[in-house]
Design an enzyme around this catalytic site. Structure first.
Site, PDB file in Angstrom:
ATOM      1  N   GLY A 109      -7.668   7.380  -9.570  1.00  0.00           N
ATOM      2  CA  GLY A 109      -6.953   6.214  -9.069  1.00  0.00           C
ATOM      3  C   GLY A 109      -7.311   5.937  -7.621  1.00  0.00           C
ATOM      4  N   CYS A 110      -6.355   5.462  -6.870  1.00  0.00           N
ATOM      5  CA  CYS A 110      -6.581   5.138  -5.457  1.00  0.00           C
ATOM      6  C   CYS A 110      -7.118   6.339  -4.698  1.00  0.00           C
ATOM      7  CB  CYS A 110      -5.273   4.673  -4.821  1.00  0.00           C
ATOM      8  SG  CYS A 110      -5.374   4.408  -3.039  1.00  0.00           S
TER       9      CYS A 110
END
Length: 250
Positions: A72-73
Site C-alpha cells: 500500500g502507501c
C-alpha cells in the site's frame, strides 16, 4: 477515480498537512470532514498481530543485504522499517514497472505495473530476511487485501514482495504457505511474489514522510498505528530512532 483515491493523490502531490483541509473545503466537507475522510472504513481489515516465526529461515552471506516490500502507501511501510533494528536504510519508491514510468503522477494512474514499494537495506547478522517478512506481515499491512490497502485502491497499492535472489524467493513462498496453512487470517494471503523487478527511488518529498509529518491526517489515521503496533508487538526489534533518508528538520 474514487473519492478516497482522489484525497490521497492530491495529498501526496502537495505533500503537506495543508492539502487535506483545502480538498475538504473544495468538496464542501469543511476541516473536520476532511480530517475524518481517511478514517471512514472501506471494509473490515485484519488487525496487526505477532505472527509466528518463519519455519524456513534465510541463508544469507555476511554483509549488507537489500529486500523490497510493497504494502500500500509507501509512507507507512517505510516508517515501520525505519524503526527496525538491523535496518540501515529504507527508501520509498516504485517496483514492477519501467524506469520511464517511475514517477508518482504516472504511477498513480494505476496502469504502469509499478507498486509503491520500499527498498530496505539490512544486516542479516542482526535481522534476517525471514524475520523482516514476519514484521512486514504482522504490522505493515493487511496481506489479504487485493490491489488495495485501507483507503487506497489500485494495482499500485498491491501487496507484493520483490525478491532480490532465489533464496529470498524461496523463503517468501514458504512463509506465505506457512501463514495460509496455519489460517493466520480469515482469508488467504494475497501478497504476490514478483522476482526480477527493478526498484526506482521515489521523489524526495515522499522520503521520511512519516517521521517529518507525524501530524499529517493521513499518517495519523493510517500509518501511525502501524508504528505503534511494531513497538507493542516487537519491542525487542524496535529502534528508538528512525534511520532517515534525509536529514531531520533543524
Amino acid at each position: 477515480m474514487a473519492l478516497r483515491d482522489t484525497v490521497r493523490t492530491l495529498s501526496h502531490s502537495l505533500a503537506r498537512p495543508l492539502a487535506r483541509p483545502l480538498l475538504g473545503a473544495a468538496l464542501g466537507l469543511g476541516l473536520a470532514g476532511a480530517v475524518l475522510l481517511p478514517r471512514l472504513p472501506a471494509f473490515a481489515e485484519e488487525a496487526p498481530r505477532r505472527l509466528p516465526e518463519a519455519a524456513t529461515r534465510s541463508a544469507e552471506p555476511p554483509g549488507p543485504r537489500v529486500a523490497v516490500f510493497a504494502g500500500g502507501c509507501f509512507w507507512g511501510v517505510q516508517g515501520v522499517f525505519q524503526h527496525v533494528r538491523g535496518v540501515s536504510g529504507a527508501v520509498s519508491g516504485y517496483a514492477g514497472g519501467t524506469r520511464a514510468e517511475a514517477d508518482y503522477r504516472t504511477v498513480s494512474g494505476g496502469g504502469t505495473g509499478h507498486a509503491e514499494a520500499v527498498s530496505v537495506t539490512y544486516d542479516p547478522s542482526v535481522i534476517r530476511y525471514d524475520e523482516l517478512l514476519r514484521i512486514f506481515f504482522s504490522v505493515a499491512l493487511d496481506p489479504t487485501q487485493v490491489d488495495r490497502q485501507g483507503p487506497d485502491a489500485g494495482r499500485q497499492y498491491r501487496s507484493a514482495l520483490f525478491p532480490q535472489d532465489s533464496d529470498q524467493a524461496r523463503v517468501a513462498r514458504a512463509y506465505i504457505a506457512q501463514l495460509d496453512a496455519a489460517q493466520a487470517y480469515a482469508r488467504p494471503v494475497a501478497t504476490r511474489i514478483e522476482p526480477g523487478a527493478a526498484f526506482y527511488p521515489a521523489e524526495g518529498y515522499h522520503q521520511d514522510f512519516m517521521a517529518l509529518h507525524p501530524g499529517h491526517p493521513y499518517i495519523a489515521a493510517n500509518d501511525a498505528p502501524k508504528l505503534e503496533a511494531l513497538r507493542s508487538l516487537f519491542p525487542e526489534r524496535t529502534a528508538a530512532q528512525p534511520v532517515l533518508v534525509n536529514r531531520p528538520p533543524a
